[in-house]
Design a protein around this motif. Structure first.
Motif: not given
Lengths: 177, 982, 464
Positions: B821-822, C153, C155-156, B824-825, C247, A89, A86-87
């Motif tokens: 990729a920002p 997920q 991390r979100s 996906e996070m 970002t 990470r 995922v990205g």
């Protein structure tokens, strides 16, 4: 001798001070199975009546630990079970997991003592012998009650009532169980 | 809003047969439009605007859906009116599945489309008998696999649900039997009159079969005359060629041999039949030029910004008369007899000096071209100068004419005069629409009605059809047999990729019927032509030609010709005339209007203005300043006594006193989408070969809502598009961006894309191809206005510097497929994740539509289904690519690097138990790009094309400092101008 | 309960436990201002109805009915979510933080402050669902063994939010209810009509006020309080990460968590002041919600407001210090751009309008305080809008710059949530004691204890 049909003797006082004094006296008289009922917490009573129970706080600690580890386990397992990039990470991104871990810590650290408190207090209990006492509703208003429970070793209908009357209460009554 | 919807609902189901027939019988969908009117009633709108100001636009949502409903409804009408039910989804040409057709396995046909008389060689990909993708023929000598937007969108022309589906007489559907009967009587009449008064009007053609058939007709009816009408194709150049060489010839350019190109208002790389071939040739000298060749420099002087001007090394905006001055200056410089140098402005002489020095520096490798719409005498000067420089035969050569009939007396004006004189008894208009594209030629529109017998053959019931008694539906070129020549002269035989969807006839069937045949076979005429050309051994050569996609053998020989020295040009008008120069141009997305009913093209952003769904009146910033005009203001343009009104668009880099009008809009017939927007530039055009005029401009009341996909074009000092110069040929490499994150183990492949900005001409072919390949929905004008276009791949257009003459840039922006990729996070449900081979995947059926990914995306390449944008009409579904899922409402989508193609290739490789071949996988955009600006491949393979490009000195990543590590990267553009890098 | 530190008693000492009990428990039992209450409820119900209609249209048509687009694909939904959640925080802070700090004045405010929290959080809570493209799949954000064999997920920031907000809601409810039980008992004992007796009887769980119970109750209540404070801070920090983790220029900043938390407290205290002022005039509670209370609220408002203002200053400094072209671009757009009104609106309503609070007379005047609080609520709304929209509408690539215009449905749903806030709030002040009875009595008790030290005479006077 203490009749089994009795819950205890209930004395009504006007002020917290009076109740405190009465409670002291009752302890000196040797009564041990005492309980007090007040419209708001009167902290001096805890020491006088030798009330001591820290289990609620322990429950908080246990709940917190449970929440924390449950959260970490959940997040680590889900990523172990579905390992995907995922990205770019890291798979086990502890810094990111910390957030949910903290939330669950708080959640369980709050729920355990809250419900533990009710459980230890035997609540909810919608009916109780005391509610039969005529003056008792005032316990949530502006009156302060001392109750000598009938299962106290030294409890005796006449003596106890006589003793309580001696403490200048507003009223004394026997509470049937 | 609620009320609006109620009206909609109450509208849609009210559809009983009687009304439907009534509708059908008057030929236009008035019943439906009346519903539109109901919505458009001022009372209702004002009430709504008053009640809920921001609810008003919602109406347009409804009307957008209304358009989709209409598309479906018109299919239904087809069932009611036409005699056969021919919905697209019944199009399988066979009942029992033949053994060669495996469900789900695509079949590819090498065939071609016709465009302005030339063929565009294509490979048609069909699944279950349905064409679902058209691409340039990779081996064809002219195009080498390149596409343009028109070629890509032709598919939707085929599936256009508003195509004519059966012959009509006065708008009433009839059978072909009835047509045959009428033709019989008419033929009798023509034969008796020896063709007297019989006129046929067509566009130019290169088809040997058509030519043969026309000759046959001429033999039958000697007095018959064949007129030409091509509203978007200038004739001046052909005239000039004929005069200069004493015979009709066609001019061919070899841009790949040019070290220096000087173009006087000639849009070499712009839309049109020559775009793919010329862009391809030009691009071989750009980017990383083949060793041994230098890069070609390109000098453009033009009135209206064009694709060619955008990529020019040095561009000079100047009004039409000054173009003449420049040519005169060139004529004088290269000492043409009697040519004298005019006085030039400082900028002009500077430009001329540089152009001349380059022309002189590369004799035989340079080229001077003059826009085919400019005066013949100027053209002739160019021929002479090229000859003087020894370019003739090298970078420019001449051949037998390709187009028949060539420019001659059989013009539209000749026809008009005869009609005026009552000399025309029967007019047969084939595949063109003069009453829309040349209203001014016929003094009054009703003039056509004076012709006793009027037949119109075309794919739509267009303006001319409604003026003809008979409307005969023509097949789409994917449905019928035909032939023709590509712009390089190569012959192609056009075979159908699908059997006709409706009761239509091909052009050649129709011509045979005019000659007296009963119900000719689809391929009869074409076979006949080639049987006589191939002679014996017909079968082999026929099969070979069909397999190959073109007919082998060199078809054109250069003619050794000497150009007559041109006469001294007319004196230039000194310009004391205060009026403006009004120039006419075909529209880059709907051309002359023939594509106006294709929603996909309507929503394709115009390359330079990024406008969709409308044409606008382009004015220069200077003029806009002087007249206090801003985008969308309604203005009135007046030429002589003719007027039109349209919205202003301020076009940086347009010549100060030039006003540009685009064709193709303001349709009154020919489909709901065609009629949807814009103004009709033909209405003030004084003839079908007029390209500029003097006129005036005035502000009128009102504002018009224009839908553009890019609101800001000035690069504002950012370095999104970078440039290198001969002095500084490389971009400084950024120091390796450190990251806290661990590297993920590399996959078996690492897909990446490199886009060479020095080759990109912004032609839109990539976008069109992407839309078709990936089932990208059309959302309608109102949604584009709200910034909701769904394009997966956009071509950003920037400019820097002075508004009057800015430097312009194109930058295609697909998904960057960032390694870090920002997006996906941000996704809470793993709906966008990274594949081991480095693709930023979008899992549609997992997406819940939080839109976090898009919020976090620094490149804003993600698109969201705000409503249910799916096209549920039969036609819409027939065109879908079955390998790409259609996205539902509330789901995010974006470029996938054509992951379906990658998977298909992987499966194939696995089946053959072999690794993927180097650069085997080609994305849709890459495949379509005529200049090969887009390269896709595997970074793990250091030998792959993309790996090589990534090692180039011009290589850079967009927004590199964000540390997103994009997999899509760019190659900087060469700046050959004498100016320094912006 | 630790003794109040300020010498002057916050409550007029000459009131008896009995009167206070009857006055407060009496409000639900024989409700004073029926008419005005009904009018308020009617209006709120209309708004709530609007919310239902809008939600139906939204679910049936799609989020396209909002003014959203690419690039501005988050707007009203998210920014109102943040705004509502922020308002909620004050309730928790007042009851929890001030309880731990032993600020007695909090006892007159905590009950309705907490109640307010519940419904503010509820309003916030529905937004993340409404704003989904496919709301019917919201449960995919929870970890359960799905047929897709996919997990959430973690991390979100959105995933964090779900957990944070649900935790916050749960803990708030529990905290509020635990604190309510003794008062429910009081109401039960005052109730004369049967159905009230049953109603309160059941809710009171049979609370008797036994000394032992009080002790355990105290432990639990203070423990919850101790947990609620960091919880509040964490919740709004996470909300801020929703932006800071992206970002996008104007979001990607470390100042965000404290900046958001302070802003939240700021707006929350404003709402508390407004409600306090209204309730006290509605139910004539001037003896319990005194001008001193308003004074303190005013001070807190001023303090949190100034801290928020510091956030504005630091944001600018941060940008200038970083010197990043895109950040600078965004700053310019915020101050001078198309949506500059939201920036300057925030400055005016949040900062300038606040300044009169330096004067005691202003703080003690209900009207002035109410006006200023209103301005703060508006100001914070504008600030959230500014942070969200002015960052998104012009991010990195010039080519993808866009605009955002709220539609009728954006506004309809926002107005609807206001109804969603007031309807249950009005119902609860109708049904439950709006001010904590026993804690008020506790304060009186302590005041009187102190008084006893001063002059024993008063003590006798205090009782009746």
């Amino acid at each position: 001798m203490a009749g089994p049909e009795l819950y205890g003797a209930l004395a009504q006082f006007e002020t917290p001070e009076a109740l405190i004094a009465a409670a002291k006296a009752a302890r000196q008289k040797g009564y041990r199975r005492l309980d007090a009922f007040t419209p708001f917490p009167v902290h001096q009573l805890n020491s006088i009546l030798r009330l001591h129970d820290r289990r609620v706080l322990w429950l908080g600690l246990i709940g917190g630990c449970f929440g924390f580890f449950a959260a970490l386990a959940m997040q680590i397992f889900t990523n172990y079970d579905y390992p995907i990039n995922v990205g770019g990470r890291p798979l086990y991104a502890l810094s990111a997991f910390a957030v949910v871990a903290f939330e669950l810590t708080v959640l369980f650290a709050a729920l355990f003592p809250a419900f533990g408190m009710l459980a230890l207090n035997g609540l909810p209990r919608l009916n109780h012998p005391l509610f039969a006492a005529a003056a008792f509703p005032l316990a949530s208003r502006n009156r302060f009650f001392l109750c000598v429970l009938a299962d106290d070793a030294r409890f005796d209908e006449k003596d106890t009532v006589f003793f309580l009357k001696g403490l200048a209460p507003v009223s004394v009554e026997l509470v049937p169980s | 809003m609620i009320q609006a919807d109620d009206i909609m609902r109450s509208a849609a189901p009210r559809f009983d047969l009687a009304q439907a027939r009534a509708v059908a019988s008057n030929g236009s969908l008035q019943f439906w439009t009346s519903i539109e009117d109901l919505i458009d009633q001022d009372g209702f709108r004002t009430w709504l605007a008053a009640e809920f100001p921001s609810a008003a636009p919602l109406l347009d949502d409804s009307s957008r859906r209304q358009v989709l409903k209409l598309m479906g409804a018109s299919l239904l009408l087809a069932g009611l009116t036409g005699c056969q039910d021919e919905a697209a989804n019944h199009a399988l040409p066979y009942v029992n599945q033949p053994d060669y057709a495996v469900p789900g396995v695509p079949r590819h046909y090498a065939t071609a489309l016709t465009f302005e008389g030339y063929v565009q060689p294509i490979i048609a990909k069909t699944i279950a008998g349905r064409p679902i993708k058209l691409d340039g023929h990779p081996d064809h000598p002219a195009t080498r696999g390149g596409s343009d937007a028109f070629m890509q969108a032709a598919l939707f022309g085929l599936y256009d649900p508003e195509r004519s589906k059966s012959p009509t007489y006065d708008g009433i559907p009839v059978t072909w039997g009835a047509v045959d009967q009428t033709l019989a009587t008419l033929r009798e009449r023509w034969r008796n009159r020896r063709g007297e008064g019989l006129r046929i009007l067509t566009g130019p053609t290169t088809s040997p079969t058509m030519i043969r058939q026309m000759q046959a007709l001429a033999a039958l009816y000697p007095q018959m005359r064949w007129h030409r009408h091509a509203p978007a194709m200038p004739q001046q150049q052909q005239a000039a060629l004929a005069q200069a060489f004493g015979r009709p010839v066609t001019q061919h350019l070899r841009l790949d041999r040019c070290a220096a190109i000087v173009s006087i208002d000639d849009d070499l790389l712009g839309p049109g039949p020559h775009q793919v071939m010329q862009a391809r040739a030009w691009s071989t000298r750009r980017g990383e030029p083949t060793p041994g060749q230098g890069r070609s420099s390109l000098y453009v002087a033009e009135a209206v910004p064009s694709l060619t001007g955008t990529v020019a090394s040095s561009r000079l905006p100047c009004d039409p008369p000054r173009l003449g001055a420049l040519i005169q200056a060139l004529g004088a410089t290269f000492s043409l007899a009697g040519w004298t140098a005019p006085d030039l402005s400082e900028a002009e002489s500077h430009w001329i000096d540089r152009a001349v020095s380059d022309l002189r520096q590369f004799p035989g490798q340079a080229l001077l071209t003059v826009g085919p719409h400019l005066a013949p005498s100027w053209q002739k000067a160019a021929f002479a100068i090229n000859e003087a420089l020894g370019n003739a035969g090298e970078t420019i050569w001449y051949s037998e004419p390709l187009l028949v009939p060539p420019s001659d007396t059989e013009t539209l004006d000749a026809l008009a005069n005869d009609i005026e004189a009552g000399a025309v008894d029967t007019l047969i208009v084939i595949d063109c629409d003069p009453s829309y594209t040349a209203p001014t030629v016929f003094d009054d529109a009703a003039m056509l009605d004076r012709i006793p017998h009027r037949l119109h053959a075309g794919q739509h019931a267009d303006e001319t059809a409604t003026r003809s008694q008979w409307h005969l539906p023509l097949s789409h070129s994917l449905e019928g047999w035909s032939d023709g020549r590509a712009v390089d002269g190569t012959y192609s035989i056009i075979q159908p990729a699908i059997s006709p969807l409706y009761a239509t006839r091909s052009l050649h069937q129709l011509l045979d019927m005019l000659a007296g045949q009963q119900d000719p076979a689809n391929d009869a005429a074409v076979r006949a032509t080639w049987r006589e050309r191939f002679g014996d051994n017909f079968d082999n050569r026929w099969t070979d030609a069909l397999h190959r996609g073109w007919v082998e053998g060199k078809s054109l020989q250069p003619l050794a010709l000497k150009a007559k020295s041109p006469p001294v040009p007319l004196a230039l008008d000194a310009g004391e005339d205060q009026s403006l120069h009004i120039v006419f141009r075909p529209d880059p997305t709907v051309w002359d209007g023939r594509f106006a009913n294709i929603a996909w093209l309507q929503e394709l952003p115009k390359p330079i203005s990024k406008l969709t769904w409308d044409n606008a009146i382009a004015v220069s910033p200077a003029l806009a300043g002087a007249r206090a005009l801003s985008n969308g203001d309604m203005i009135e343009v007046e030429i002589g006594d003719r007027k039109l009104q349209g919205p202003v668009w301020i076009m940086p880099g347009q010549a100060a006193n030039t006003v540009a009008l685009a064709f193709g809009y303001g349709r009154r017939n020919g489909g709901e989408i065609a009629k949807s927007g814009g103004y009709d530039a033909y209405a003030i055009r004084a003839g079908d070969d007029v390209w500029q005029a003097r006129g005036t401009l005035a502000r009128v009341e009102g504002q018009y809502q224009l839908a553009t996909t890019q609101q800001h074009h000035r690069m504002d000092g950012f370095d999104f598009v970078r440039e290198v110069t001969a002095a500084h040929p490389t971009i400084p490499k950024p120091k390796d961006a450190a990251t806290l994150y661990p590297e993920w183990p590399p996959g078996d492949h690492a897909w990446a894309m490199a886009i060479d900005l020095d080759r990109c001409i912004g032609c839109n072919a990539c976008i069109a191809a992407c839309n078709v390949e990936n089932n990208v929905p059309v959302v309608g004008k109102d949604q584009v206005v709200r910034g909701r276009e769904m394009l997966w791949l956009r071509v950003d257009r920037y400019y820097t510097g002075d508004l009057g003459n800015p430097r312009s840039f194109f930058q295609p922006v697909p998904c960057m497929h960032c390694e870090k990729a920002p997006c996906e996070m941000g996704c809470p449900v793993h709906a966008t994740v990274h594949s081991p081979d480095g693709i930023n995947q979008m899992v549609y059926n997992r997406c819940i539509g939080t839109r976090t990914c898009s919020s976090y995306c620094p490149y804003k390449v993600r698109r969201f289904n705000w409503y249910d944008y799916r096209d549920t009409t039969d036609a819409g579904q027939a065109a879908k690519n079955p390998d790409v899922s259609v996205r539902s409402r509330g789901v995010m989508e974006k470029c996938t690097y054509c992951t379906q193609r990658i998977q298909a290739a992987r499966v194939e490789a696995d089946k053959n138990n072999q690794p993927l071949r180097r650069d085997e996988i080609v994305t849709a955009c890459q495949q379509a790009c005529p200049t090969q600006a887009i390269t896709f491949g595997d970074l793990n393979d250091s030998g792959s094309a993309v790996s090589k490009l990534r090692r180039s000195g011009r290589h850079y990543a967009l927004l590199e400092d964000l540390g997103t590590r994009p997999r899509t990267t760019y190659l900087a553009r060469w700046n050959d101008s004498d100016g320094d890098v912006s | 309960m630790t003794a109040s530190s300020d010498a002057r008693p916050i409550l007029p000492p000459d009131q008896s436990y009995g009167d206070v009990t009857d006055q407060l428990a009496g409000i639900p039992l024989n409700f004073p201002t029926r008419r005005r209450w009904l009018i308020a409820l009617g209006l709120s119900s209309l708004l709530l109805g609007l919310l239902f209609v809008s939600a139906i249209v939204l679910f049936s048509t799609g989020v396209g009915i909002w003014g959203l687009n690419i690039p501005v694909n988050w707007a009203f939904a998210i920014h109102n979510y943040v705004w509502w959640l922020g308002i909620g925080h004050a309730g928790t802070l007042i009851s929890a933080l001030l309880l731990l700090l032993g600020r007695d004045w909090r006892n007159s405010l905590n009950r309705f402050a907490e109640t307010m929290t519940l419904f503010a959080v509820m309003c916030a809570g529905i937004y993340p669902i409404l704003h989904l493209g496919r709301p019917w799949f919201v449960y995919w954000m929870f970890p359960y063994p799905a047929t897709m064999q996919v997990w959430p997920q973690f991390r979100s920031p959105l995933e964090w939010d779900i957990w944070a907000v649900l935790t916050y809601l749960t803990v708030s409810v529990v905290f509020w209810y635990i604190g309510l039980v003794p008062d429910l008992a009081a109401a039960r004992d005052r109730a004369r009509r049967r159905r009230w007796q049953v109603f309160f009887g059941v809710l009171a769980l049979g609370w008797r006020g036994s000394a032992m119970h009080w002790m355990r109750w105290n432990q639990a209540y203070r423990l919850l309080a101790a947990l609620a404070v960091p919880l509040v801070v964490s919740v709004h920090s996470e909300v801020s990460l929703l932006f800071a983790a992206g970002t996008i220029p104007g979001w990607h900043s470390t100042i965000f968590p404290p900046y958001f938390v302070l802003g939240a407290a700021f707006s929350g205290f404003a709402v508390v002041s407004m409600i306090a002022i209204v309730l006290r005039s509605l139910f004539r509670l001037h003896n319990l919600v005194t001008d001193d209370h308003l004074d303190v609220l005013g001070k807190v408002l001023l303090a949190t407001g100034l801290m928020t203002a510091y956030g504005y200053v630091f944001e600018i400094f941060d940008t200038l210090y970083s010197g990043n072209v895109h950040e600078l671009q965004t700053l310019t757009d915020r101050v001078t751009g198309q949506y500059g009104w939201s920036y300057w609106g925030a400055i005016v309503f949040n900062f300038l309008a606040l300044q009169p609070l330096w004067w005691k007379t202003v703080r003690r005047s209900p009207w002035a305080l109410f006006a200023i609080s209103t301005s703060v609520v508006i100001g914070m709304w504008l600030e959230r809008y500014m942070i969200l929209v002015t960052s998104l509408y012009r991010d990195f690539l010039v080519s993808s710059w866009g605009e955002y215009h709220a539609t009728f449905w954006d506004w309809a749903i926002f107005a609807g949530t206001i109804g969603l806030f007031f309807v249950p709030f009005l119902l609860l002040i109708r049904l439950l004691p709006v001010i904590s009875i026993f804690e008020t009595k506790e304060v009186l008790y302590e005041e009187q204890q102190q008084a006893t030290l001063a002059s024993p005479a008063e003590v006798a006077h205090g009782r009746a």
